[in-house]
Design a protein around this motif. Structure first.
Motif, PDB file in Angstrom:
ATOM      1  N   ARG A 185       0.993  -1.333  -0.041  1.00  0.00           N
ATOM      2  CA  ARG A 185       0.126   0.145  -0.065  1.00  0.00           C
ATOM      3  C   ARG A 185       0.796   1.342  -0.073  1.00  0.00           C
ATOM      4  O   ARG A 185       1.577   1.494   0.946  1.00  0.00           O
ATOM      5  N   LEU A 186       0.731   2.022  -0.833  1.00  0.00           N
ATOM      6  CA  LEU A 186       1.288   3.363  -1.053  1.00  0.00           C
ATOM      7  C   LEU A 186       0.420   4.425  -0.495  1.00  0.00           C
ATOM      8  O   LEU A 186      -0.748   4.383  -0.669  1.00  0.00           O
ATOM      9  N   SER A 187       1.004   5.381   0.199  1.00  0.00           N
ATOM     10  CA  SER A 187       0.500   6.562   0.571  1.00  0.00           C
ATOM     11  C   SER A 187       1.184   7.857  -0.218  1.00  0.00           C
ATOM     12  O   SER A 187       2.263   7.853  -0.475  1.00  0.00           O
ATOM     13  N   CYS A 188       0.040   8.877   0.045  1.00  0.00           N
ATOM     14  CA  CYS A 188       0.467   9.928  -0.532  1.00  0.00           C
ATOM     15  C   CYS A 188      -0.196  10.969   0.224  1.00  0.00           C
ATOM     16  O   CYS A 188      -1.324  11.072   0.399  1.00  0.00           O
ATOM     17  N   ALA A 189       0.535  11.743   1.097  1.00  0.00           N
ATOM     18  CA  ALA A 189       0.330  12.812   2.164  1.00  0.00           C
ATOM     19  C   ALA A 189       0.255  14.058   1.211  1.00  0.00           C
ATOM     20  O   ALA A 189       1.172  14.371   0.749  1.00  0.00           O
ATOM     21  N   THR A 190      -0.972  14.790   1.521  1.00  0.00           N
ATOM     22  CA  THR A 190      -1.064  15.829   0.569  1.00  0.00           C
ATOM     23  C   THR A 190      -1.299  16.872   1.796  1.00  0.00           C
ATOM     24  O   THR A 190      -1.770  16.848   2.938  1.00  0.00           O
ATOM     25  N   SER A 191      -0.849  18.257   1.225  1.00  0.00           N
ATOM     26  CA  SER A 191      -1.087  19.281   2.031  1.00  0.00           C
ATOM     27  C   SER A 191      -1.134  20.848   1.095  1.00  0.00           C
ATOM     28  O   SER A 191      -0.597  20.605   0.034  1.00  0.00           O
ATOM     29  N   GLY A 192      -1.647  21.706   1.774  1.00  0.00           N
ATOM     30  CA  GLY A 192      -1.570  23.007   1.148  1.00  0.00           C
ATOM     31  C   GLY A 192      -3.069  23.051   0.250  1.00  0.00           C
ATOM     32  O   GLY A 192      -3.169  24.219  -0.538  1.00  0.00           O
ATOM     33  N   PHE A 193      -3.757  22.032   0.129  1.00  0.00           N
ATOM     34  CA  PHE A 193      -5.106  22.277  -0.307  1.00  0.00           C
ATOM     35  C   PHE A 193      -6.084  21.145   0.069  1.00  0.00           C
ATOM     36  O   PHE A 193      -5.623  20.237   0.911  1.00  0.00           O
ATOM     37  N   THR A 194      -7.303  21.283  -0.433  1.00  0.00           N
ATOM     38  CA  THR A 194      -8.292  20.427   0.109  1.00  0.00           C
ATOM     39  C   THR A 194      -8.608  19.292  -1.209  1.00  0.00           C
ATOM     40  O   THR A 194      -8.669  19.657  -2.112  1.00  0.00           O
ATOM     41  N   LEU A 195      -8.782  17.950  -0.684  1.00  0.00           N
ATOM     42  CA  LEU A 195      -8.951  17.092  -1.602  1.00  0.00           C
ATOM     43  C   LEU A 195     -10.545  17.213  -2.256  1.00  0.00           C
ATOM     44  O   LEU A 195     -10.666  16.689  -3.223  1.00  0.00           O
ATOM     45  N   ASP A 196     -11.224  18.135  -1.874  1.00  0.00           N
ATOM     46  CA  ASP A 196     -12.557  18.407  -2.314  1.00  0.00           C
ATOM     47  C   ASP A 196     -12.495  19.102  -3.530  1.00  0.00           C
ATOM     48  O   ASP A 196     -13.401  19.181  -4.366  1.00  0.00           O
ATOM     49  N   ASP A 197     -11.299  19.683  -3.811  1.00  0.00           N
ATOM     50  CA  ASP A 197     -11.137  20.556  -5.002  1.00  0.00           C
ATOM     51  C   ASP A 197     -10.079  20.112  -6.131  1.00  0.00           C
ATOM     52  O   ASP A 197      -9.951  20.545  -7.157  1.00  0.00           O
ATOM     53  N   TYR A 198      -9.579  18.846  -5.712  1.00  0.00           N
ATOM     54  CA  TYR A 198      -8.609  18.505  -6.631  1.00  0.00           C
ATOM     55  C   TYR A 198      -8.631  16.900  -6.903  1.00  0.00           C
ATOM     56  O   TYR A 198      -9.180  16.046  -6.214  1.00  0.00           O
ATOM     57  N   ALA A 199      -8.161  16.579  -8.046  1.00  0.00           N
ATOM     58  CA  ALA A 199      -8.145  15.166  -8.444  1.00  0.00           C
ATOM     59  C   ALA A 199      -6.872  14.652  -8.160  1.00  0.00           C
ATOM     60  O   ALA A 199      -5.819  15.537  -8.192  1.00  0.00           O
ATOM     61  N   ILE A 200      -6.745  13.616  -7.818  1.00  0.00           N
ATOM     62  CA  ILE A 200      -5.443  12.931  -7.532  1.00  0.00           C
ATOM     63  C   ILE A 200      -5.222  11.583  -8.610  1.00  0.00           C
ATOM     64  O   ILE A 200      -5.905  10.880  -8.753  1.00  0.00           O
ATOM     65  N   GLY A 201      -3.926  11.541  -8.990  1.00  0.00           N
ATOM     66  CA  GLY A 201      -3.564  10.574  -9.836  1.00  0.00           C
ATOM     67  C   GLY A 201      -2.166   9.826  -9.256  1.00  0.00           C
ATOM     68  O   GLY A 201      -1.348  10.339  -8.636  1.00  0.00           O
ATOM     69  N   TRP A 202      -2.122   8.677  -9.623  1.00  0.00           N
ATOM     70  CA  TRP A 202      -1.119   7.709  -9.384  1.00  0.00           C
ATOM     71  C   TRP A 202      -0.417   7.382 -10.791  1.00  0.00           C
ATOM     72  O   TRP A 202      -0.960   7.111 -11.622  1.00  0.00           O
ATOM     73  N   PHE A 203       0.938   7.580 -10.765  1.00  0.00           N
ATOM     74  CA  PHE A 203       1.716   7.270 -11.936  1.00  0.00           C
ATOM     75  C   PHE A 203       2.947   6.510 -11.474  1.00  0.00           C
ATOM     76  O   PHE A 203       3.216   6.370 -10.149  1.00  0.00           O
ATOM     77  N   ARG A 204       3.671   5.836 -12.251  1.00  0.00           N
ATOM     78  CA  ARG A 204       4.611   5.065 -12.257  1.00  0.00           C
ATOM     79  C   ARG A 204       5.847   5.107 -13.528  1.00  0.00           C
ATOM     80  O   ARG A 204       5.232   5.436 -14.322  1.00  0.00           O
ATOM     81  N   GLN A 205       7.046   5.131 -13.065  1.00  0.00           N
ATOM     82  CA  GLN A 205       7.807   5.134 -14.095  1.00  0.00           C
ATOM     83  C   GLN A 205       9.118   4.119 -13.965  1.00  0.00           C
ATOM     84  O   GLN A 205       9.469   4.131 -12.932  1.00  0.00           O
ATOM     85  N   ALA A 206       9.098   3.114 -14.782  1.00  0.00           N
ATOM     86  CA  ALA A 206      10.308   2.100 -14.891  1.00  0.00           C
ATOM     87  C   ALA A 206      11.222   2.489 -15.340  1.00  0.00           C
ATOM     88  O   ALA A 206      11.283   3.253 -16.211  1.00  0.00           O
ATOM     89  N   PRO A 207      12.442   2.074 -15.039  1.00  0.00           N
ATOM     90  CA  PRO A 207      13.758   2.090 -15.882  1.00  0.00           C
ATOM     91  C   PRO A 207      13.645   2.072 -17.243  1.00  0.00           C
ATOM     92  O   PRO A 207      13.190   1.178 -17.705  1.00  0.00           O
ATOM     93  N   GLY A 208      14.001   3.190 -17.989  1.00  0.00           N
ATOM     94  CA  GLY A 208      14.127   3.240 -19.181  1.00  0.00           C
ATOM     95  C   GLY A 208      12.763   3.757 -19.865  1.00  0.00           C
ATOM     96  O   GLY A 208      12.554   3.265 -21.325  1.00  0.00           O
ATOM     97  N   LYS A 209      11.688   3.612 -19.172  1.00  0.00           N
ATOM     98  CA  LYS A 209      10.472   3.727 -19.669  1.00  0.00           C
ATOM     99  C   LYS A 209       9.762   5.438 -19.366  1.00  0.00           C
ATOM    100  O   LYS A 209      10.228   5.962 -18.231  1.00  0.00           O
ATOM    101  N   GLU A 210       8.661   5.648 -20.086  1.00  0.00           N
ATOM    102  CA  GLU A 210       8.075   6.819 -19.791  1.00  0.00           C
ATOM    103  C   GLU A 210       7.376   6.521 -18.641  1.00  0.00           C
ATOM    104  O   GLU A 210       6.455   5.508 -18.416  1.00  0.00           O
ATOM    105  N   ARG A 211       6.943   7.738 -17.887  1.00  0.00           N
ATOM    106  CA  ARG A 211       5.966   7.990 -16.896  1.00  0.00           C
ATOM    107  C   ARG A 211       4.689   7.416 -17.446  1.00  0.00           C
ATOM    108  O   ARG A 211       4.059   7.918 -18.464  1.00  0.00           O
ATOM    109  N   GLU A 212       3.850   6.526 -16.695  1.00  0.00           N
ATOM    110  CA  GLU A 212       2.602   6.183 -17.047  1.00  0.00           C
ATOM    111  C   GLU A 212       1.691   6.169 -16.010  1.00  0.00           C
ATOM    112  O   GLU A 212       1.805   6.100 -14.712  1.00  0.00           O
TER     113      GLU A 212
END
Length: 125
Positions: free
Chosen positions: A19-46
């Motif tokens: 389980r990965l966690s993303c601690a957010t601050s400086g804004f409210t989650l009611d106003d923002y969309a959150i995405g998770w991305f990943r980048q493997a070695p030698g590949k573009e971020r997806e």
């Protein structure tokens, strides 16, 4: 000031969960969309998942059934639960945020304005 800090990465065996966690601050989650991305070695971020400001979620077909995104607004946290991990899931995982009035979210890099520093996930025996 918008800040995103990922944690929870590490070494896990194939077939394991994380389980990965993303601690957010400086804004409210009611106003923002959150995405998770990943980048493997030698590949573009997806993109691997996203959750809209009203909790609609999206998973690419390649990730469906293996990941779950969720948020805890009281704690300003967003989570990515991953299971049945494979070596090809090895990557640096990032969370990202964008302020939006919409009810949907996307998993394209260009859609997001703020990024965390990433957390490394290694799937290996």
């Amino acid at each position: 000031q918008v800040q995103l800090v990922e944690s929870g990465g590490g070494l896990v065996q194939p077939g394991g969960s994380l389980r990965l966690s993303c601690a957010t601050s400086g804004f409210t989650l009611d106003d923002y969309a959150i995405g998770w991305f990943r980048q493997a070695p030698g590949k573009e971020r997806e993109g691997v998942s996203c959750i809209s400001r009203i909790d609609d979620t999206y998973y690419p077909d390649s990730m469906k059934g293996r990941i779950t995104i969720s948020k805890d607004k009281a704690k300003n946290m967003v989570y990515l639960q991953m299971k049945s991990l494979k070596p090809e899931d090895t990557a640096v995982y990032y969370c990202a945020a964008v302020m939006t009035l919409g009810h949907l979210c996307g998993t394209e890099n260009y859609e997001y304005d703020y990024w965390g520093q990433g957390t490394q996930v290694i799937v290996s025996s």
